[in-house]
Motif scaffolding. Structure first.
Motif, short mmCIF file in Angstrom:
data_model
loop_
_atom_site.label_atom_id
_atom_site.label_comp_id
_atom_site.label_asym_id
_atom_site.label_seq_id
_atom_site.Cartn_x
_atom_site.Cartn_y
_atom_site.Cartn_z
N LEU A 97 0.86 -1.19 0.00
CA LEU A 97 0.00 0.00 0.00
C LEU A 97 0.89 1.23 0.00
O LEU A 97 2.01 1.20 0.50
CB LEU A 97 -0.90 -0.01 1.23
N TYR A 109 -6.47 4.99 -6.20
CA TYR A 109 -5.29 5.14 -7.05
C TYR A 109 -5.47 4.43 -8.39
O TYR A 109 -5.27 5.03 -9.45
CB TYR A 109 -4.05 4.59 -6.34
N GLY A 110 -5.86 3.17 -8.34
CA GLY A 110 -6.06 2.44 -9.59
C GLY A 110 -7.34 2.87 -10.29
O GLY A 110 -7.39 2.97 -11.51
N ARG A 155 -7.97 -2.36 -3.53
CA ARG A 155 -7.31 -1.45 -4.46
C ARG A 155 -7.19 -2.07 -5.85
O ARG A 155 -7.43 -1.41 -6.86
CB ARG A 155 -5.91 -1.10 -3.92
N ALA A 156 -6.82 -3.35 -5.89
CA ALA A 156 -6.70 -4.02 -7.18
C ALA A 156 -8.07 -4.16 -7.86
O ALA A 156 -8.20 -3.93 -9.06
CB ALA A 156 -6.06 -5.40 -7.00
N SER A 159 -9.67 -1.14 -9.80
CA SER A 159 -9.19 -0.75 -11.11
C SER A 159 -9.92 -1.54 -12.20
O SER A 159 -9.57 -1.45 -13.36
CB SER A 159 -7.67 -0.94 -11.21
N LEU B 121 6.69 -0.51 -4.49
CA LEU B 121 5.58 0.44 -4.60
C LEU B 121 5.46 0.95 -6.03
O LEU B 121 4.36 1.18 -6.54
CB LEU B 121 5.77 1.62 -3.65
N ALA B 124 3.71 -1.70 -7.91
CA ALA B 124 2.28 -1.67 -7.60
C ALA B 124 1.61 -0.54 -8.38
O ALA B 124 0.56 -0.74 -9.00
CB ALA B 124 2.08 -1.49 -6.10
N ALA B 125 2.24 0.64 -8.39
CA ALA B 125 1.65 1.77 -9.10
C ALA B 125 1.56 1.47 -10.59
O ALA B 125 0.59 1.83 -11.26
CB ALA B 125 2.49 3.02 -8.87
N THR B 127 1.18 -1.51 -12.03
CA THR B 127 0.07 -2.42 -12.35
C THR B 127 -1.27 -1.72 -12.18
O THR B 127 -2.27 -2.18 -12.70
CB THR B 127 0.09 -3.68 -11.46
N LEU B 128 -1.30 -0.62 -11.43
CA LEU B 128 -2.55 0.10 -11.23
C LEU B 128 -2.77 1.16 -12.30
O LEU B 128 -3.70 1.95 -12.21
CB LEU B 128 -2.58 0.73 -9.84
N GLY B 129 -1.88 1.21 -13.29
CA GLY B 129 -2.14 2.07 -14.44
C GLY B 129 -1.33 3.36 -14.50
O GLY B 129 -1.61 4.21 -15.33
#
Lengths: 378, 228
Positions: A97, A109-110, A155-156, A159, B121, B124-125, B127-129
Motif C-alpha cells: 500500500l 489510485y487504480g 485497491r486491485a 481498477s 511500490l 504496484a503503481a 500495475t494500477l495504471g
C-alpha cells in the motif's frame, strides 16, 4: 479457451550470486476465464516469476502470453504491453500500500487511472464486501496485517481488472489472520466474477479456494487439472506434500444431524459422515481426506468407532521411500488415497484390482471450502 | 541589540544562502536522479565530481570560480558582455559559491531519499495504471520529499557558514558580500570588535541549531513515511 489466460513462456533467470548457473523457466498453461486457478509449487519453483511475467513486470526471453483475445506479450513479434495497460489486478504478498496515502486514496489510485474502473455503486459494494468501510480515513501504517491485505485486494479490484493475480496474499499472515482473510477471498471468488490466478504454496489455501491447479516444479509445469484430479495423483505426492497429501472429494450436503453434530455429504462414490457443516442440504462442499488418515481392511471391520467404511477397489500402489506405500483407491469412480506401510501391503496381500474396505474417521475429514466445487459436485 | 551593519550581514547571509540552495536545487535533483539509477554509466565518476567540494579546500573552490568567472576570464567576460551579468564582487556571486560548495549535501540527501523509496511500490503503481512520470509525481516524490527538504535544510545551514569560497571569489564588501562569517572575521580583525564578534558568533550558532533542528525533524518525518 476464449477469454481465458494463456501462458507460454521461457526465461533464463539469473540466480542469486554465489549459486552460479542459470535456471530456465519453461512454463505453459491455460487458465479459464472464470473461477480460481492456483499456481501451486514449492518456493523457488518459479511461481512469482511467472506471475510477474503475466503482469508485465518481467519480460520473458521467449514465448507468448494472451488474455482472452488480447496478446499481452509475444516475443516473436516484439510485443510487450506495459503493466499499466494490461488490466491485471496484482495483489502482492506484502500488500504494498502507498504509505503516504489514506486507505481511501489507495483505493482510488487504480480506479482513477483505469478506463475499466467500476462505478460508485460497485465500488461501494467492494468496500462492503471486504469490510474496509471503517478504515477509509486511516493510513496503512495504522492497519493490521489482515486489514492491509483486504485494502490491497480492494485497491486491485477498484481498477476493474480483467484478471486478479494473487501472489500468496496470505503468506505473510499468521494463522489467525489467514482465517480472517480466507472468507474474503471466497467472497471475491464467488461475488465478483473476475477470474483469479492464485499463487500459493499452501495446499490448505489451494484446496479451499481453487477450481483448477497448475503445479510448478523447478520452473516447469508438472501437472494441470482440476484440484480433485491433481490431488488424486500419487505421482505428484512429492509436490503436493507427502504429509498433507490426500484426496479432495467434491460432494453435496445431504442431511444434517444437529443432535450428533454430524452432516452427511453425498458424492459420486457414496456418502461420508463429517463434522457438522452449517449449510443447507444441496450445498456443494469439498472435503479433504488426508492419505495418512485412511485405514484399509480386507474384511468389513466390526465394532469400530470410525463412522465411514467404504467398499473400494485398489487402483494403484506406489512404494515410497522409507516404510510407506501410497495407494489410490477407486470408490465407484471417485479416487481416495491412502498411505499405509509397505509391511501392511505385504501382510494383507494388497494388490491392484482387489476389493478392500477403506476406513475414515469422521473427525479426520476437513471441509476444504464452502463452494469451491460449484456445479461440479456429484 | 544588533547594529545596522550586523543586521545587514544577517539578512544578506539569509538571502545568499536561500538563493544558493534554491538555485542549486534543480541541479541537485537532476544529479540525485541520475545517481539513484543503478544502471547509470559513469555513476562513480559523477559521484566523485559532485562530492569534490566536500573535500576540496573552500579557498580552492573560490579560486577556481575566480579563474573561470572573473571579468577577464573568457566565461566571465562573455556573461558580462552578453547578459550584463557580473558575478565577481556581487552577492549573486556569493550565492553561486555557496550553492556549489553545499551542492553535495543536497545531492546526497536527494539520492538517499529516492533510493529509500521501495521499488515494490513503483511496481504496484505500475500495475494500477500509472506511467513513469505519474509514478514519480504520485509516489516517489511525496515519499522522498521530507528527505529532500532535510537535505536542502542542511545545505542552507552549511551555506550560512561558508567563508573561504565567498571571500576568495567575491571578496568582503560591506552590504554586498559581507555575510555573517565574513562580518565575524572582520570584527575580530578590528580593534575593539570582540563584543560584536561574540554577538555575531552567538547568532550564527543559534541559526545553525535552528536549521539542523528543522532538518532533523524533516528527516524523522521521512523515516516514518518510508517505513514499511
Amino acid at each position: 479457451m476464449s477469454g481465458g489466460l494463456s501462458v507460454e513462456i521461457a526465461h533464463a533467470l539469473a540466480r542469486s550470486p554465489g549459486r552460479g548457473g542459470a535456471f530456465a523457466l519453461d512454463i505453459r498453461f491455460e487458465a479459464p476465464a472464470e473461477g480460481v486457478t492456483a499456481l501451486f509449487g514449492p518456493s523457488g519453483s518459479g511461481k512469482t516469476s511467472c506471475a510477474n511475467a503475466v503482469a508485465g513486470l518481467l519480460r520473458p526471453d521467449a514465448g507468448r502470453i494472451a488474455l482472452g483475445e488480447e496478446v499481452l506479450f509475444d516475443a516473436a513479434r516484439r510485443r510487450h504491453l506495459p503493466p499499466r495497460r494490461r488490466g491485471i489486478g496484482y495483489v502482492f504478498q506484502e500488500a504494498r500500500l502507498f504509505p503516504h496515502l489514506t486507505v481511501a486514496a489507495n483505493l482510488d489510485y487504480g480506479a482513477r487511472r483505469s478506463p475499466r474502473a467500476p462505478g460508485a455503486a460497485e465500488r461501494g459494494r467492494i468496500v462492503e464486501m471486504l469490510g474496509i468501510g471503517g478504515l477509509l480515513a486511516r493510513r496503512p501504517a495504522g492497519l493490521s496485517g489482515g486489514e492491509r491485505s483486504r485494502v490491497a485486494l480492494g485497491r486491485a479490484l477498484m481498477s476493474g481488472p480483467r484478471l486478479m493475480l494473487l501472489d500468496e496474499p496470505l503468506a505473510a499472515l499468521d494463522a489467525g489472520r489467514k482465517a480472517e482473510i480466507l472468507p474474503y477471498l471466497e467472497r471475491l471468488r464467488d461475488e465478483t466474477g473476475v477470474p483469479i490466478l492464485h499463487i500459493s504454496h499452501s495446499l490448505d489455501e489451494v484446496t479451499r479456494l481453487a477450481d483448477r491447479m497448475v503445479v510448478l516444479n523447478a520452473g516447469r509445469v508438472a501437472a494441470t487439472g482440476s484440484v480433485e484430479e491433481i490431488m488424486a495423483r500419487l505421482d505428484l505426492f512429492p509436490l503436493t506434500g507427502r504429509f498433507e497429501a490426500g484426496a479432495v472429494i467434491a460432494g453435496r450436503v445431504e442431511a444434517a444431524d444437529a443432535g450428533m453434530q454430524l452432516s452427511a455429504v453425498g458424492f459420486a462414490g457414496g456418502r461420508l459422515l463429517v463434522p457438522r457443516i452449517a449449510a443447507a442440504p444441496g450445498t456443494p462442499v469439498r472435503l479433504r481426506v488426508r492419505a495418512r488418515d485412511v485405514l484399509l481392511a480386507v474384511q468389513r471391520p466390526q465394532g469400530l468407532s470410525a463412522r465411514n467404511i467404504l467398499a473400494v477397489r485398489i487402483a494403484e500402489i506406489r512404494a515410497e521411500d522409507g516404510p510407506y506405500a501410497d495407494i489410490r483407491l477407486d470408490c465407484a469412480g471417485t479416487p481416495i488415497l491412502a498411505r499405509i506401510t509397505q509391511a501392511a501391503v505385504a501382510e494383507l496381500g494388497l494388490a491392484p484390482g482387489r476389493m478392500v474396505w477403506a476406513v475414515i474417521k469422521t473427525v479426520s475429514i476437513a471441509r476444504a471450502s464452502g463452494s469451491g466445487a460449484r456445479g461440479r459436485a456429484g | 541589540m544588533l547594529t545596522p551593519e550586523e543586521t545587514e550581514a544577517l539578512l544578506l547571509s539569509l538571502r545568499v544562502s536561500g538563493v544558493a540552495v534554491l538555485g542549486a536545487f534543480p541541479f541537485a535533483l537532476g544529479l540525485g536522479l541520475l545517481l539513484a539509477r543503478p544502471g547509470f554509466p559513469g555513476r562513480g565518476l559523477l559521484n566523485g565530481l559532485v562530492h569534490l567540494p566536500l573535500v576540496l579546500p573552500p579557498v580552492v573552490m573560490g579560486y577556481l570560480l575566480l579563474v573561470a568567472l572573473g571579468t577577464r576570464a573568457p566565461l566571465g567576460a562573455w556573461l558580462l558582455e552578453s547578459f550584463g551579468i557580473r558575478l565577481v564582487f556581487t552577492w549573486e556571486g556569493a550565492a553561486l559559491a555557496a550553492g556549489i560548495v553545499t551542492l553535495p549535501f543536497q545531492v546526497r540527501a536527494i539520492r538517499l531519499a529516492l533510493e529509500a523509496v521501495d521499488p515494490g511500490l513503483m511496481q504496484a503503481a505500475e500495475t494500477l495504471g500509472a506511467g513513469p512520470l505519474d509514478r514519480f509525481v504520485s509516489v516517489t516524490l511525496p515519499l522522498a520529499l521530507p528527505g529532500i527538504l532535510a537535505g536542502a535544510m542542511t545545505a542552507f545551514a552549511a551555506a550560512l557558514g561558508e567563508f573561504g569560497a565567498i571571500i576568495t571569489f567575491v571578496s568582503n564588501i560591506p552590504g554586498e558580500t559581507r555575510t555573517l562569517p565574513l562580518a565575524i572575521y572582520t570584527a575580530i580583525q578590528s580593534p575593539g570588535g570582540e563584543a560584536a564578534a561574540a554577538r555575531l558568533a552567538a547568532l550564527s550558532i543559534a541559526l545553525a541549531f535552528a536549521g539542523l533542528g528543522l532538518a532533523e525533524w524533516l528527516a524523522a518525518r521521512a523515516r516514518r513515511l518510508t517505513a514499511p
